[in-house]
Motif scaffolding. Structure first.
Motif, short mmCIF file in Angstrom:
data_model
loop_
_atom_site.label_atom_id
_atom_site.label_comp_id
_atom_site.label_asym_id
_atom_site.label_seq_id
_atom_site.Cartn_x
_atom_site.Cartn_y
_atom_site.Cartn_z
N TYR A 192 4.02 10.55 -30.03
CA TYR A 192 3.26 10.47 -28.79
C TYR A 192 2.58 9.11 -28.67
O TYR A 192 2.44 8.36 -29.64
N GLY A 193 2.16 8.80 -27.45
CA GLY A 193 1.44 7.56 -27.17
C GLY A 193 0.57 7.74 -25.95
O GLY A 193 0.75 8.67 -25.16
N GLY A 194 -0.39 6.83 -25.79
CA GLY A 194 -1.28 6.93 -24.64
C GLY A 194 -2.41 5.93 -24.74
O GLY A 194 -2.24 4.82 -25.25
N GLY A 195 -3.58 6.33 -24.27
CA GLY A 195 -4.73 5.44 -24.25
C GLY A 195 -6.00 6.16 -24.65
O GLY A 195 -6.06 7.40 -24.66
N GLY A 196 -7.03 5.38 -24.98
CA GLY A 196 -8.29 5.98 -25.38
C GLY A 196 -9.47 5.09 -25.03
O GLY A 196 -9.31 3.89 -24.79
N TYR A 197 -10.63 5.70 -25.00
CA TYR A 197 -11.88 5.00 -24.75
C TYR A 197 -12.79 5.22 -25.94
O TYR A 197 -13.04 6.37 -26.34
N LEU A 198 -13.29 4.13 -26.53
CA LEU A 198 -14.15 4.19 -27.71
C LEU A 198 -15.57 3.81 -27.34
O LEU A 198 -15.80 2.83 -26.63
N ASP A 199 -16.53 4.58 -27.84
CA ASP A 199 -17.94 4.28 -27.61
C ASP A 199 -18.72 4.57 -28.89
O ASP A 199 -18.29 5.38 -29.72
N ALA A 206 -26.87 -10.98 -44.36
CA ALA A 206 -27.09 -10.12 -43.19
C ALA A 206 -26.12 -8.96 -43.19
O ALA A 206 -25.07 -9.00 -43.83
N SER A 207 -26.48 -7.91 -42.50
CA SER A 207 -25.62 -6.74 -42.37
C SER A 207 -25.64 -6.26 -40.92
O SER A 207 -26.71 -6.18 -40.30
N PHE A 208 -24.45 -5.98 -40.40
CA PHE A 208 -24.31 -5.50 -39.03
C PHE A 208 -23.49 -4.22 -39.08
O PHE A 208 -22.34 -4.24 -39.50
N ALA A 209 -24.08 -3.08 -38.72
CA ALA A 209 -23.42 -1.78 -38.92
C ALA A 209 -23.25 -1.04 -37.60
O ALA A 209 -24.13 -1.08 -36.74
N LEU A 210 -22.12 -0.38 -37.48
CA LEU A 210 -21.85 0.52 -36.35
C LEU A 210 -21.86 1.96 -36.85
O LEU A 210 -21.50 2.23 -37.99
N GLY A 211 -22.24 2.89 -35.99
CA GLY A 211 -22.26 4.28 -36.39
C GLY A 211 -22.06 5.22 -35.22
O GLY A 211 -22.23 4.84 -34.06
N ASN A 212 -21.70 6.48 -35.52
CA ASN A 212 -21.49 7.53 -34.51
C ASN A 212 -20.50 7.09 -33.43
O ASN A 212 -20.86 6.88 -32.27
N PHE A 213 -19.24 7.00 -33.80
CA PHE A 213 -18.19 6.65 -32.85
C PHE A 213 -17.71 7.90 -32.09
O PHE A 213 -17.62 8.99 -32.65
N PHE A 214 -17.35 7.68 -30.82
CA PHE A 214 -16.76 8.74 -30.00
C PHE A 214 -15.49 8.18 -29.35
O PHE A 214 -15.53 7.11 -28.75
N GLN A 215 -14.40 8.92 -29.48
CA GLN A 215 -13.15 8.53 -28.84
C GLN A 215 -12.73 9.62 -27.85
O GLN A 215 -12.72 10.81 -28.21
N TYR A 216 -12.35 9.21 -26.65
CA TYR A 216 -11.82 10.11 -25.63
C TYR A 216 -10.37 9.69 -25.39
O TYR A 216 -10.12 8.61 -24.87
N ILE A 217 -9.45 10.55 -25.75
CA ILE A 217 -8.04 10.16 -25.85
C ILE A 217 -7.17 11.04 -24.96
O ILE A 217 -7.36 12.25 -24.89
N GLY A 218 -6.21 10.40 -24.28
CA GLY A 218 -5.19 11.12 -23.52
C GLY A 218 -3.81 10.60 -23.91
O GLY A 218 -3.58 9.39 -23.88
N VAL A 219 -2.90 11.51 -24.29
CA VAL A 219 -1.57 11.10 -24.74
C VAL A 219 -0.50 12.01 -24.14
O VAL A 219 -0.78 13.11 -23.66
N ALA A 220 0.74 11.53 -24.20
CA ALA A 220 1.91 12.32 -23.83
C ALA A 220 2.98 12.08 -24.90
O ALA A 220 3.05 10.99 -25.48
N GLY A 221 3.81 13.09 -25.15
CA GLY A 221 4.80 12.93 -26.21
C GLY A 221 5.94 13.91 -26.12
O GLY A 221 6.05 14.70 -25.16
N VAL A 222 6.80 13.87 -27.12
CA VAL A 222 7.98 14.72 -27.21
C VAL A 222 7.98 15.39 -28.58
O VAL A 222 7.61 14.78 -29.59
N LYS A 223 8.40 16.65 -28.62
CA LYS A 223 8.37 17.45 -29.85
C LYS A 223 9.69 18.16 -30.05
O LYS A 223 10.33 18.59 -29.07
#
Length: 296
Positions: free
Chosen positions: A75-82, A275-292
């Motif tokens: 499958y393949g598609g797109g997503g939004y990361l926050d 120095a330290s730069f940290a990211l946390g609590n990721f959210f991904q909203y994903i939509g895909v289409a595929g073949v099975k």
């Protein structure tokens, strides 16, 4: 001279003629076919329509056979990361915080699993089934973040803003449990959840440090715990081959350290800092289409 008709003969002829006409009455409107079968027409249009619908439904049920077994899918598609936060700290006493700002990216993945026979719902042609699968996909995101340095020690960084940019490469691997409703129309909606892990790599980092600090070559990789909520539907082109669309909500917590060394921390003193730069609590909203494809 008239011939005399025997009374017994007359009665016999009368009964034969009338009995043959009675026998032919139910066959009025009958269609005699070449294979010697007989189709009796029903003059009620509503009954004809109902019969036609039932025959179509029976045809669909008879021609579609749901197969349990091992399957594979691409499958393949797109997503939004926050991300709901990022944090910055350094050895000079500066502290920063902000939001990731969100980013769109491309998705590519594969699945391998097993779908069970399930349970028929009463005497209907509908069936509830379960499937367990390994799901792995890659997502790539690139977008600047915005924030503000609010606490400091020293004369340079008070109130300074940062606009960092980087490439985030995310690999997610989960074990999913799916519940499906198999219909006689080759259509199967489903819901599910997954649990697993991920790998997050930050690279091509630019502009991360405020006012004279920079690190353009550092990259960082860390692991993450992953939870997934899944909703989708598939349509069986054949008994073994299907196409599907799927939506996923992915949560993963990854305190990824973006960089450790700032080469020129202070433009006034030109001294380095840790120095330290940290990211946390990721959210991904994903939509895909595929073949099975179900192998057996």
């Amino acid at each position: 001279m008239r011939p005399k008709i025997n009374l017994l003969t007359f009665l016999s002829l009368f009964l034969i003629l009338n009995f043959s006409s009675i026998l032919t009455l139910p066959l009025v409107g009958a269609d005699f076919r070449d294979d010697n079968s007989v189709s009796v027409e029903n003059s009620d249009p509503k009954a004809k329509e109902e019969l036609s619908k039932n025959l179509k439904n029976l045809s669909k049920i008879d021609t579609f056979h749901y197969h349990p077994g091992v399957y594979a899918a691409l499958y393949g598609g797109g997503g939004y990361l926050d991300s709901d936060r990022w944090t910055y700290t350094d050895t000079k006493g500066n502290i920063g915080m902000g939001n990731y700002g969100g980013s769109w990216g491309g998705i590519g993945g594969l699945k391998v699993g097993y779908q069970y026979k399930g349970w028929q719902i009463g005497h209907s042609p509908y069936r509830v089934t379960e499937a367990v699968e390994f799901d792995g996909f890659y997502a790539g995101y690139s977008n600047p973040m915005n924030g503000n340095i609010g606490t400091f020690s020293g004369p340079v960084f008070h109130g300074s803003s940062v606009t960092p940019d980087m490439q985030l490469n995310v690999g997610i691997m989960t074990i999913n449990s799916l519940t499906k409703l198999i219909t006689p129309y080759r259509f199967a909606p489903y819901i599910g959840f997954g649990i697993g892990g991920g790998i997050v790599t930050a690279s091509n980092i630019t502009g991360l440090a405020p006012v004279g600090g920079f690190d353009t070559s550092h990259s960082s990789t860390t692991g993450a715990f992953v939870l997934a909520e899944i909703m989708g539907a598939e349509y069986y082109i054949t008994d073994h081959l299907s196409v599907f669309i799927e939506g996923k909500f992915i949560y993963f917590d990854s305190s990824i350290s973006i960089f450790k060394n700032v080469a020129h921390f202070n433009i006034m003193t030109n001294t380095p800092a840790q120095a330290s730069f940290a990211l946390g609590n990721f959210f991904q909203y994903i939509g895909v289409a595929g073949v099975k494809y179900v192998f057996w």
